[in-house]
Structures are given as structure tokens and as C-alpha cells.
Design a protein around this motif. Sequence first.
Motif, PDB file in Angstrom:
ATOM      1  N   VAL A   1       0.786   5.030   0.767  1.00 24.75           N
ATOM      2  CA  VAL A   1      -0.106   5.835   1.605  1.00 24.75           C
ATOM      3  C   VAL A   1       0.462   7.234   1.814  1.00 24.75           C
ATOM      4  O   VAL A   1       1.638   7.383   2.144  1.00 24.75           O
TER       5      VAL A   1
ATOM      6  N   VAL B   1       0.845  -1.199   0.000  1.00 28.62           N
ATOM      7  CA  VAL B   1       0.000   0.000   0.000  1.00 28.62           C
ATOM      8  C   VAL B   1       0.878   1.245   0.000  1.00 28.62           C
ATOM      9  O   VAL B   1       1.726   1.411   0.882  1.00 28.62           O
TER      10      VAL B   1
ATOM     11  N   VAL C   1       0.088  -7.157   5.099  1.00 31.42           N
ATOM     12  CA  VAL C   1      -0.061  -5.828   4.512  1.00 31.42           C
ATOM     13  C   VAL C   1       1.201  -5.022   4.804  1.00 31.42           C
ATOM     14  O   VAL C   1       1.678  -4.990   5.943  1.00 31.42           O
ATOM     15  N   HIS C   2       1.732  -4.370   3.775  1.00 36.71           N
ATOM     16  CA  HIS C   2       3.001  -3.649   3.865  1.00 36.71           C
ATOM     17  C   HIS C   2       2.822  -2.247   3.307  1.00 36.71           C
ATOM     18  O   HIS C   2       2.216  -2.067   2.246  1.00 36.71           O
ATOM     19  N   PHE C   3       3.354  -1.256   4.004  1.00 31.51           N
ATOM     20  CA  PHE C   3       3.077   0.135   3.674  1.00 31.51           C
ATOM     21  C   PHE C   3       4.346   0.897   3.320  1.00 31.51           C
ATOM     22  O   PHE C   3       5.409   0.675   3.901  1.00 31.51           O
TER      23      PHE C   3
ATOM     24  N   ASP D   1      -8.399   8.757   4.033  1.00 33.06           N
ATOM     25  CA  ASP D   1      -8.063   9.142   5.402  1.00 33.06           C
ATOM     26  C   ASP D   1      -9.299   9.459   6.235  1.00 33.06           C
ATOM     27  O   ASP D   1      -9.202   9.998   7.327  1.00 33.06           O
TER      28      ASP D   1
ATOM     29  N   GLU E   1      -3.953   2.748   6.993  1.00 28.71           N
ATOM     30  CA  GLU E   1      -3.267   1.580   7.548  1.00 28.71           C
ATOM     31  C   GLU E   1      -4.149   0.795   8.517  1.00 28.71           C
ATOM     32  O   GLU E   1      -4.312  -0.426   8.364  1.00 28.71           O
TER      33      GLU E   1
ATOM     34  N   ARG F   1       5.139   5.090   2.697  1.00 26.75           N
ATOM     35  CA  ARG F   1       4.534   6.416   2.756  1.00 26.75           C
ATOM     36  C   ARG F   1       5.013   7.302   1.621  1.00 26.75           C
ATOM     37  O   ARG F   1       6.173   7.273   1.235  1.00 26.75           O
TER      38      ARG F   1
ATOM     39  N   ARG G   1      -8.141  -7.001   6.429  1.00 25.08           N
ATOM     40  CA  ARG G   1      -7.305  -7.967   5.712  1.00 25.08           C
ATOM     41  C   ARG G   1      -7.786  -9.393   5.951  1.00 25.08           C
ATOM     42  O   ARG G   1      -8.276  -9.766   7.015  1.00 25.08           O
TER      43      ARG G   1
ATOM     44  N   THR H   1      -3.621   8.835   8.537  1.00 27.21           N
ATOM     45  CA  THR H   1      -3.564   8.035   9.769  1.00 27.21           C
ATOM     46  C   THR H   1      -4.607   6.922   9.816  1.00 27.21           C
ATOM     47  O   THR H   1      -4.658   6.172  10.784  1.00 27.21           O
TER      48      THR H   1
ATOM     49  N   ASN I   1     -11.440   2.988   1.029  1.00 27.87           N
ATOM     50  CA  ASN I   1     -10.646   1.886   1.569  1.00 27.87           C
ATOM     51  C   ASN I   1     -11.361   0.545   1.443  1.00 27.87           C
ATOM     52  O   ASN I   1     -10.743  -0.477   1.117  1.00 27.87           O
TER      53      ASN I   1
ATOM     54  N   MET J   1      -5.678  -3.121   7.994  1.00 26.83           N
ATOM     55  CA  MET J   1      -5.443  -4.180   8.965  1.00 26.83           C
ATOM     56  C   MET J   1      -6.762  -4.740   9.506  1.00 26.83           C
ATOM     57  O   MET J   1      -6.881  -5.939   9.776  1.00 26.83           O
TER      58      MET J   1
END
Length: 246
Positions: free
Chosen positions: A15, A13, A36-38, A197, A23, A40, A30, A20, A219, A27
Motif C-alpha cells: 500500500v 497488501v 490481512v497484512h500490510f 485511496d 487498509e 507500505r 475481508r 489511508t 479495492n 478490513m
Amino acid sequence: MNHETRTRAKIGVLVPYTNTNLEPDMMLMRAPGTTVHFQRLGGYDVDEIPGSGQMAGLGVSDISHDLRMISGVRPDVVLYGCTSATLTHGPGFDETLAARIKASSGAVSLTAAGALVAGIQALGAVKVGFSSPYLGEINRQAMGFLAASGIETVRCADIGRELGNYGQGELTPKEVFDLACQADHPQAQAIVLSCTDMRAVEAVERIEAHLGKPVVTSNQAMMFCLMRELGLPRHDALPGRLFDRL
């Protein structure tokens, strides 16, 4: 202790760096066995009101470094997690960006704006109520983005005040619920809540119960689309009628 396999899928992802809520939403939703890997994203001034110009600038910012970083986990899918950054440019730009991300990462690529349209289409809705925490110009661009896909906005509601980059994420689920209700219209077949967001995922089921209509959020739509693309089964942590279409 029970252990997950962690082998079902890796979700990458991208982001915005002041966001805020994307993420925690990912989670929350999922699927078991996925990770899940972010990464920024920068490309905008945190102190500016996030208007059309700033979001359009984010959309055209160089993300080559961010793609290299997220590609390190060998993701099965990469999500571009800012709705307004591409809807301010239109569907053609959105599709081109998704293709660039796919070519760079080797993964399925989905954008928030594209997923929002796909979610509405999955429900069979052609008339929607639209709401967001954006300024007026972005909302007009968003309605144009939807119209290009044959989706008519019969009512648009905004928060009624300027929100900074952190202000969007600070709206409570109750405020999001109220915003959704303002967007309702007798002809609206679904309610659309646009912004990665905004705490819309937590409000989906309450809104649907109150209005009797399906809700599509940025989302939630990204999660729906990635699950459909990867063939992931439905599970209990998925909010809203949209997931009935898996």
C-alpha cells in the motif's frame, strides 16, 4: 468470546505510504477466517501533486525490500495496491510486475489495475463510465489501459481540481457518489471508480441503487479477484453486484 480459525487465507497488501483508505476497505470486506497484512510502499514525494510522472515513478520503484517484508507472513495472495502506478505504464508492464511479485513471494499476485479490468470483464461490460480523483493525463492513460482490454470509456469524469496525495483520500463517500454520477452515460454498462485511496467502497451500493448499474472500484475489484482466485465463499460484507459473479 467467539474465535475465528484464521486459517482460510493470508492476504498481503502493498500500500502506498500516504494511502489511508485501502487498509480499512480491506478490513471491511475481508472474509471470515482470513487475515490481512500490510506493507507500505515509498517511491514518491508526498508533497508533489500525484500526476502521471510521479505515479509512473512509483510503478518502477524498487519494491524488493517490501516483497521480502510481506513474504514474512507467507501470504496466499499479494495485492499491489496502487492503480495508477501501473496503468500509467500499460497492461504489459502491469502483467510483468504481477509476475515479478508472484515469483518473489510465491503467492498469487494481483494488481489494482489488473483487477479493475478483471472486474469489468466479469460483469460482461464493454462500455463504461470512468471516474477518478486523478489529473487529466492519468485519466487518458487509464482509458487507454481499458481500451487495450476491449473496454470503451463512453464518459470520463474527474474531480475538477488538483488533489494532493492526502486530498484523494479525504474525499467523502458523498463526493465519490457525485463523481460517479457525473461519469454516467446512457451507453455505460458499468461505472468504474479508479483509485485505491478513494472512499468508493462505501459508496458502491448507493451508486448502484441510484443509477441502476453495477459499479467496479479498485479495492472492491481486488477483493473480488482474490476471492475468486482462492475460492473463498461470498459473505455479507461485500458491496455491489460484482460479487454476484463469484
